[in-house]
Design an enzyme around this catalytic site. Structure first.
Site, PDB file in Angstrom:
ATOM      1  N   LYS A  94      -1.311  -4.585  -4.231  1.00 20.04           N
ATOM      2  CA  LYS A  94      -2.348  -5.297  -3.486  1.00 20.04           C
ATOM      3  C   LYS A  94      -3.389  -5.975  -4.368  1.00 20.04           C
ATOM      4  CE  LYS A  94      -1.979  -2.209   0.532  1.00 20.04           C
ATOM      5  NZ  LYS A  94      -1.966  -3.022   1.744  1.00 20.04           N
TER       6      LYS A  94
ATOM      7  N   ASP B  33      -5.624  -5.781   6.375  1.00 20.18           N
ATOM      8  CA  ASP B  33      -5.768  -4.321   6.417  1.00 20.18           C
ATOM      9  C   ASP B  33      -7.084  -3.913   7.066  1.00 20.18           C
ATOM     10  OD1 ASP B  33      -3.358  -3.416   5.349  1.00 20.18           O
ATOM     11  OD2 ASP B  33      -4.079  -3.471   3.282  1.00 20.18           O
TER      12      ASP B  33
ATOM     13  N   GLY C  36     -10.668   7.491  -1.184  1.00 19.51           N
ATOM     14  CA  GLY C  36      -9.903   6.464  -1.872  1.00 19.51           C
ATOM     15  C   GLY C  36     -10.786   5.321  -2.314  1.00 19.51           C
TER      16      GLY C  36
ATOM     17  N   GLY D 291      -8.921   2.359  -3.965  1.00 19.22           N
ATOM     18  CA  GLY D 291      -7.995   1.306  -4.357  1.00 19.22           C
ATOM     19  C   GLY D 291      -8.069   0.111  -3.418  1.00 19.22           C
TER      20      GLY D 291
ATOM     21  N   TYR E 151       1.734   6.061   6.117  1.00 19.79           N
ATOM     22  CA  TYR E 151       2.761   6.102   7.170  1.00 19.79           C
ATOM     23  C   TYR E 151       4.127   6.539   6.636  1.00 19.79           C
ATOM     24  CZ  TYR E 151       3.658   1.358   5.394  1.00 19.79           C
ATOM     25  OH  TYR E 151       3.916   0.263   4.589  1.00 19.79           O
TER      26      TYR E 151
END
Length: 269
Positions: free
Chosen positions: A66, A102, A125, A127, A213
């Site tokens: 990403k 996102d 997180g 990132g 997921y």
């Protein structure tokens, strides 16, 4: 004569068929001559060159690409530029533009269950995915705290988005938190399947979302559900961000009901 087909797809280290199922269902619902292929890759630069050469209309970008893909693109949509990470590339006659859906997916998934305005949220997180979620949470007025195993990165992200920084070791203190979002790789089957939170940090009145997921039922969500918490699995964010991708690729409103049904079928829901 056969009509030309527009190709879309995704780039990831470990490809799954969930995105393909949703996008293909959308194409069928609207009668579009599009196809969607999930590509499992190691050579990101080669994949970007292939997108240009083959005229692939759109690609979804998964971790860990990403942020790495950003300098390979021609332009970034302003929100994606502010976030510093993208999950979607749109090809307009060879010009590749990075987008971030996102943050929209995360917000939509959470707002199915909770009003974010003024709500204290702990984000795990720092990132590319976490940066997108942080942007969405701040856009909706959440009182955001964040932490990461990469402490310096977490501090920089907190400063950039106007959030409070918390040391990773202090993540288990959720006494003043209403929502916990895991946007780290912790819990991901291919990386680190362990829950990032101790069971003692979970309680009935929490809302807990895990954007992972693979697997859908992470150890974090299983433990949170056992405590009676409201849980949101990664499929909800996946659906909402895919709907926005669909609109960027096709210029049509996403048939969300058809995409949701296809995702549920894939998940056996």
């Amino acid at each position: 004569m056969t009509s030309p087909i527009t190709l879309c797809g995704s780039l990831s280290r470990f490809a799954v068929g969930l995105g393909a199922a949703m996008h293909e269902a959308g194409y069928r619902a609207l009668g579009l001559d599009y196809r969607y292929v999930p590509f499992e890759i190691d050579d990101l630069e080669g994949a970007v060159r292939a997108m240009r050469a083959l005229g692939i209309r759109g690609l979804g970008i998964s971790m860990p690409f990403k942020q790495a893909i950003v300098p390979m693109l021609d332009a970034l949509e302003p929100v994606a530029a502010a976030i510093g990470a993208i999950n979607t590339v749109v090809n307009d006659a060879g010009r590749l533009t990075g987008h971030n859906t996102d943050w929209q997916g995360a917000v939509a998934a959470l707002e199915e269950r909770v009003d974010l305005n003024g709500t204290p949220v702990l984000l795990l997180g720092a990132g590319g995915a976490a940066a997108a979620v942080a942007h969405g949470l701040r856009q909706r007025g959440a009182a955001l705290s964040l932490c990461s195993r990469r402490d310096e990165v977490a501090q920089a992200l907190a400063a950039r988005c106007g959030a409070r920084h918390r040391a990773w070791e202090a993540r288990h203190d959720t006494r003043e938190v209403a929502v916990v979002v895991n946007a780290s790789s912790a819990g991901m089957a291919d990386v680190d399947p362990q829950s990032p939170l101790a069971e003692e940090a979970l309680r009935r009145d929490l809302v807990v979302m895990d954007i992972v997921y693979k697997p859908l039922k992470t150890q974090l969500l299983a433990a949170a559900a056992a405590k009676g918490a409201t849980v949101i699995d990664g499929s909800r964010m996946l659906l909402h961000q895919a709907a926005r991708q669909f609109e960027l690729y096709t210029g049509e409103a996403a048939p969300s009901a058809a995409m949701d049904a296809a995702l549920a079928a894939q998940l056996g829901a």
